[in-house]
Design a protein around this motif. Structure first.
Motif, PDB file in Angstrom:
ATOM      1  N   PRO A  48       0.830  -1.203   0.000  1.00  8.01           N
ATOM      2  CA  PRO A  48       0.000   0.000   0.000  1.00  8.01           C
ATOM      3  C   PRO A  48       0.872   1.264   0.000  1.00  8.01           C
ATOM      4  CG  PRO A  48      -0.785  -1.573   1.636  1.00  8.01           C
ATOM      5  CD  PRO A  48       0.549  -2.083   1.159  1.00  8.01           C
ATOM      6  N   PRO A  51      -1.133   7.452   2.103  1.00  9.74           N
ATOM      7  CA  PRO A  51      -2.137   8.423   1.662  1.00  9.74           C
ATOM      8  C   PRO A  51      -1.482   9.786   1.432  1.00  9.74           C
ATOM      9  CG  PRO A  51      -2.442   7.854   3.986  1.00  9.74           C
ATOM     10  CD  PRO A  51      -1.414   6.924   3.452  1.00  9.74           C
ATOM     11  N   PHE A  96     -11.944   8.359  -1.947  1.00 10.73           N
ATOM     12  CA  PHE A  96     -11.037   7.233  -2.143  1.00 10.73           C
ATOM     13  C   PHE A  96     -11.853   6.022  -2.606  1.00 10.73           C
ATOM     14  CE2 PHE A  96      -9.053   9.944   1.056  1.00 10.73           C
ATOM     15  CZ  PHE A  96      -7.792  10.123   0.508  1.00 10.73           C
ATOM     16  N   ASP A  98     -10.186   3.247  -4.406  1.00  4.99           N
ATOM     17  CA  ASP A  98      -9.335   2.065  -4.413  1.00  4.99           C
ATOM     18  C   ASP A  98      -7.985   2.456  -3.835  1.00  4.99           C
ATOM     19  OD1 ASP A  98      -8.609  -0.624  -5.003  1.00  4.99           O
ATOM     20  OD2 ASP A  98      -7.590   0.020  -6.828  1.00  4.99           O
ATOM     21  N   GLN A  99      -7.321   1.508  -3.204  1.00  6.32           N
ATOM     22  CA  GLN A  99      -5.996   1.733  -2.623  1.00  6.32           C
ATOM     23  C   GLN A  99      -4.936   1.818  -3.719  1.00  6.32           C
ATOM     24  OE1 GLN A  99      -4.644   1.753   0.899  1.00  6.32           O
ATOM     25  NE2 GLN A  99      -3.066   2.601  -0.435  1.00  6.32           N
ATOM     26  N   ARG A 229      -5.523   7.973   9.411  1.00  2.29           N
ATOM     27  CA  ARG A 229      -5.296   6.530   9.295  1.00  2.29           C
ATOM     28  C   ARG A 229      -5.056   5.920  10.682  1.00  2.29           C
ATOM     29  NH1 ARG A 229      -0.471   4.214   5.562  1.00  2.29           N
ATOM     30  NH2 ARG A 229       0.695   5.579   6.957  1.00  2.29           N
ATOM     31  N   PRO A 236     -10.459   1.720   6.190  1.00  2.96           N
ATOM     32  CA  PRO A 236     -10.025   2.536   5.057  1.00  2.96           C
ATOM     33  C   PRO A 236     -10.678   3.915   5.066  1.00  2.96           C
ATOM     34  CG  PRO A 236     -11.635   0.917   4.342  1.00  2.96           C
ATOM     35  CD  PRO A 236     -11.309   0.581   5.778  1.00  2.96           C
TER      36      PRO A 236
END
Length: 286
Positions: A48, A51, A96, A98-99, A229, A236
């Motif tokens: 990942p 962000p 958001f 999708d990661q 986060r 998420p």
């Protein structure tokens, strides 16, 4: 000044589009982690991405001869040529979907949505709203509204008011960040941001009449996303809305703060050393 701005000409930029592509590389990921004062680690494809990394992707790369006095690309390309000296992030909103992952090739499609002229207490204000959609090979990942404000050049700053700032909420989580020139330089380098208000103190004070170097809006937003986060306990992020309230300057620490306001809602803000709110944000969790 507002009367001399040809708004109808600037509004011919509405609907203009631009595409840009970039990779989320391990080095970019390490760089952002380092700016956030985290262990850069050894990111691998498929991990990942942090962000806020999308603000590092595909920045404008104009040659030196195509830069304006402020260090930005000369106006009149994708963005309209607003004839006001100061340009800053006013805020924005992220959805958001999708990661984003290390190794993703990301396409950003941008469109000028609106150009509006207003009269503020400090003079003419021109707001330009840009919509971005970022997608990877898996499909849409982020939809963003980006609000830019242009302002008239300010006179030399008046002495700071002795009136205490309004009280802020009690934070559930808070971090102290040293607003050092090195931090601002590293984030400018990571995002290829040539705007001189972030690293050129003489220009900042003598030309734009700020008391110090200006802490980037997207850097503050990235720090707030990182705190969100943490407060989200692994859930998420679904949306993030933020707006600039007051400029934040180097030389003293500032705080990054947040609290839960519901099962899936967070309130977040940055504040200067005097306790004055600089950026306000809200986040929704999945």
């Amino acid at each position: 000044m507002a009367a001399s701005i040809d708004l109808s000409r600037l509004q011919t930029w509405v609907g203009r589009t631009e595409d840009a592509e970039d990779w989320i590389t391990p080095q970019m990921t390490r760089g952002l982690r380092a700016v956030l004062d985290q262990d850069p680690g050894d990111p691998r494809p498929g991990d990942p991405a942090p962000p806020g990394i999308h603000w590092c992707l595909a920045p404008p790369t104009a040659p030196m001869s195509a830069l304006g006095q402020d260090g930005h690309p000369a106006r009149g390309g994708f963005l309209p040529p607003v004839p006001l000296a100061r340009r800053m992030w006013a805020g924005g909103e992220l959805a958001f979907l999708d990661q984003l992952l290390v190794g993703d090739r990301v396409l950003r499609r941008s469109r000028i949505e609106s150009v509006e002229l207003k009269q503020g207490r400090s003079g003419a204000l021109c707001f330009v709203t840009v919509r971005h959609e970022l997608s990877s090979g898996r499909g849409a990942a982020i939809r963003e509204r980006h609000d830019i404000v242009y302002r008239e050049a300010a006179p030399p700053a008046a002495p700071a008011s002795a009136t205490p700032p309004p009280a802020l909420p009690e934070a559930e989580a808070s971090r102290s960040i040293q607003a050092s020139p090195v931090l601002l330089f590293r984030y400018s380098a990571l995002t290829f941001n040539g705007h001189r208000i972030h690293y050129d103190r003489r220009y900042c004070q003598e030309e734009e009449h700020y008391p110090g170097l200006v802490v980037h809006g997207p850097l503050q937003a990235t720090l707030l996303l990182d705190l969100a986060r943490e407060l989200g306990d692994g859930r998420p992020l679904r949306s993030f809305r933020f707006r600039g309230v007051h400029p934040l300057f180097d030389g003293t620490p500032f705080s990054v703060n947040g609290r839960r306001t519901g099962i899936q809602r967070l309130e977040l803000w940055t504040a200067d050393a005097a306790g004055r709110q600089a950026m306000a944000a809200e986040a929704a969790l999945g």
